[in-house]
Design an enzyme around this catalytic site. Structure first.
Site, mmCIF file in Angstrom:
data_model
loop_
_atom_site.group_PDB
_atom_site.id
_atom_site.type_symbol
_atom_site.label_atom_id
_atom_site.label_comp_id
_atom_site.label_asym_id
_atom_site.label_seq_id
_atom_site.Cartn_x
_atom_site.Cartn_y
_atom_site.Cartn_z
ATOM 1 N N TYR A 25 -46.167 7.287 16.955
ATOM 2 C CA TYR A 25 -47.088 8.166 17.688
ATOM 3 C C TYR A 25 -47.155 9.593 17.151
ATOM 4 O O TYR A 25 -47.904 10.412 17.672
ATOM 5 C CB TYR A 25 -46.683 8.201 19.176
ATOM 6 C CG TYR A 25 -46.727 6.843 19.838
ATOM 7 C CD1 TYR A 25 -47.928 6.152 19.954
ATOM 8 C CD2 TYR A 25 -45.567 6.233 20.316
ATOM 9 C CE1 TYR A 25 -47.978 4.897 20.547
ATOM 10 C CE2 TYR A 25 -45.605 4.981 20.915
ATOM 11 C CZ TYR A 25 -46.813 4.319 21.022
ATOM 12 O OH TYR A 25 -46.869 3.081 21.604
ATOM 13 N N ASN A 76 -56.989 7.182 27.331
ATOM 14 C CA ASN A 76 -55.955 6.417 26.648
ATOM 15 C C ASN A 76 -55.172 5.710 27.754
ATOM 16 O O ASN A 76 -54.288 6.312 28.367
ATOM 17 C CB ASN A 76 -55.038 7.322 25.820
ATOM 18 C CG ASN A 76 -54.007 6.492 25.050
ATOM 19 O OD1 ASN A 76 -53.816 5.310 25.337
ATOM 20 N ND2 ASN A 76 -53.351 7.119 24.085
ATOM 21 N N HIS A 82 -53.684 -3.265 28.065
ATOM 22 C CA HIS A 82 -53.463 -4.687 27.762
ATOM 23 C C HIS A 82 -53.221 -5.532 29.009
ATOM 24 O O HIS A 82 -52.994 -6.723 28.898
ATOM 25 C CB HIS A 82 -52.263 -4.819 26.811
ATOM 26 C CG HIS A 82 -52.242 -3.778 25.737
ATOM 27 N ND1 HIS A 82 -53.205 -3.729 24.758
ATOM 28 C CD2 HIS A 82 -51.418 -2.716 25.508
ATOM 29 C CE1 HIS A 82 -52.954 -2.692 23.958
ATOM 30 N NE2 HIS A 82 -51.874 -2.062 24.401
ATOM 31 N N HIS A 102 -56.696 5.261 21.270
ATOM 32 C CA HIS A 102 -55.292 4.919 21.038
ATOM 33 C C HIS A 102 -54.801 5.705 19.833
ATOM 34 O O HIS A 102 -55.485 5.748 18.805
ATOM 35 C CB HIS A 102 -55.112 3.419 20.791
ATOM 36 C CG HIS A 102 -55.555 2.613 21.954
ATOM 37 N ND1 HIS A 102 -54.814 2.537 23.101
ATOM 38 C CD2 HIS A 102 -56.685 1.896 22.179
ATOM 39 C CE1 HIS A 102 -55.461 1.792 23.975
ATOM 40 N NE2 HIS A 102 -56.608 1.408 23.453
HETATM 41 O O1 CA2 Z 1 -51.440 3.994 20.609
HETATM 42 C C1 CA2 Z 1 -51.646 4.318 21.781
HETATM 43 O O2 CA2 Z 1 -52.160 5.400 22.093
HETATM 44 C C2 CA2 Z 1 -51.200 3.393 22.908
HETATM 45 O O3 CA2 Z 1 -52.186 3.449 23.937
HETATM 46 C C3 CA2 Z 1 -49.888 3.951 23.402
HETATM 47 C C4 CA2 Z 1 -49.213 3.081 24.459
HETATM 48 C C5 CA2 Z 1 -49.146 1.620 24.023
HETATM 49 O O4 CA2 Z 1 -48.668 0.815 25.078
HETATM 50 C C6 CA2 Z 1 -50.489 1.093 23.574
HETATM 51 O O5 CA2 Z 1 -50.326 -0.230 23.116
HETATM 52 C C7 CA2 Z 1 -51.063 1.951 22.462
HETATM 53 C C8 CA2 Z 1 -47.788 3.567 24.746
HETATM 54 C C9 CA2 Z 1 -47.701 4.983 25.201
HETATM 55 C C10 CA2 Z 1 -46.257 5.365 25.281
HETATM 56 O O6 CA2 Z 1 -46.039 6.455 24.429
HETATM 57 C C11 CA2 Z 1 -44.770 6.770 24.095
HETATM 58 C C12 CA2 Z 1 -44.621 7.883 23.313
HETATM 59 C C13 CA2 Z 1 -43.385 8.270 22.922
HETATM 60 C C14 CA2 Z 1 -42.276 7.563 23.309
HETATM 61 C C15 CA2 Z 1 -42.422 6.437 24.077
HETATM 62 C C16 CA2 Z 1 -43.669 6.044 24.490
#
Ligand code: CA2
Length: 151
Positions: A25, A76, A82, A102
């Protein structure tokens, strides 16, 4: 004339952005993302309402509120992307332009991330371009609103 209001809504765990999994991320925090959106909105002459929640029902209530107060939604939905037919139904009921964002490319990740319920309500989807995707979404939203005004 009043600036169009765009809701920028963020789902669960995005408050942890920048604290873990930087390889997926990046290093920007959610505060950084909000500042990026504010800067972009100023350039585009938009107003934004930037929010994050870990609660599905709260996200759905915010989407419902947008029907009365916003001209578009950038979302987002994080993990609810999902899983949530309820969020999809709320988005479909708004009749507003919706851009799904995303940070990561969900199609390069685990198979369970490849399907998005939300995409069915989205005018467009931006994924895999990092937090810059939010800025691109606001630019695209401006184009959509202008196009709608000219119709
Ligand atoms: O890529 C994206 O923006 C997502 O929406 C992020 C979600 C994930 O479940 C999707 O599949 C894709 C997860 C967000 C959680 O973000 C975190 C950031 C740092 C540490 C832990 C989680």
């Amino acid at each position: 004339m009043e600036r169009p209001l765009i809701a920028v809504l963020n789902g669960p765990n995005l408050n942890m952005l920048g604290q873990r999994q930087p390889e997926v991320y990046g290093r920007a925090t959610l505060d950084d993302v909000e500042q990026l959106c504010q800067r972009t909105a100023e350039k585009l002459d938009l107003a934004i309402d930037f929010r994050q929640t870990n609660i599905e029902g709260e996200l759905i209530s915010w989407v419902q509120e947008c029907r009365r107060r916003a001209q578009g939604i950038v979302i987002n939905p994080a993990g609810y992307t999902h899983t949530s037919i309820a969020l999809l139904d709320a988005l479909l009921a708004t009749d507003l332009p919706v851009i799904e964002v995303h940070i990561s490319n969900i199609h390069r990740r685990e198979p369970f991330r490849h399907h998005s319920y939300v995409s069915r309500a989205a005018t467009g989807v931006i994924c895999g371009l990092g937090v810059g995707g939010y800025s691109l979404a606001l630019q695209a939203m401006t184009d959509l609103i202008v196009r709608e005004e000219n119709q």
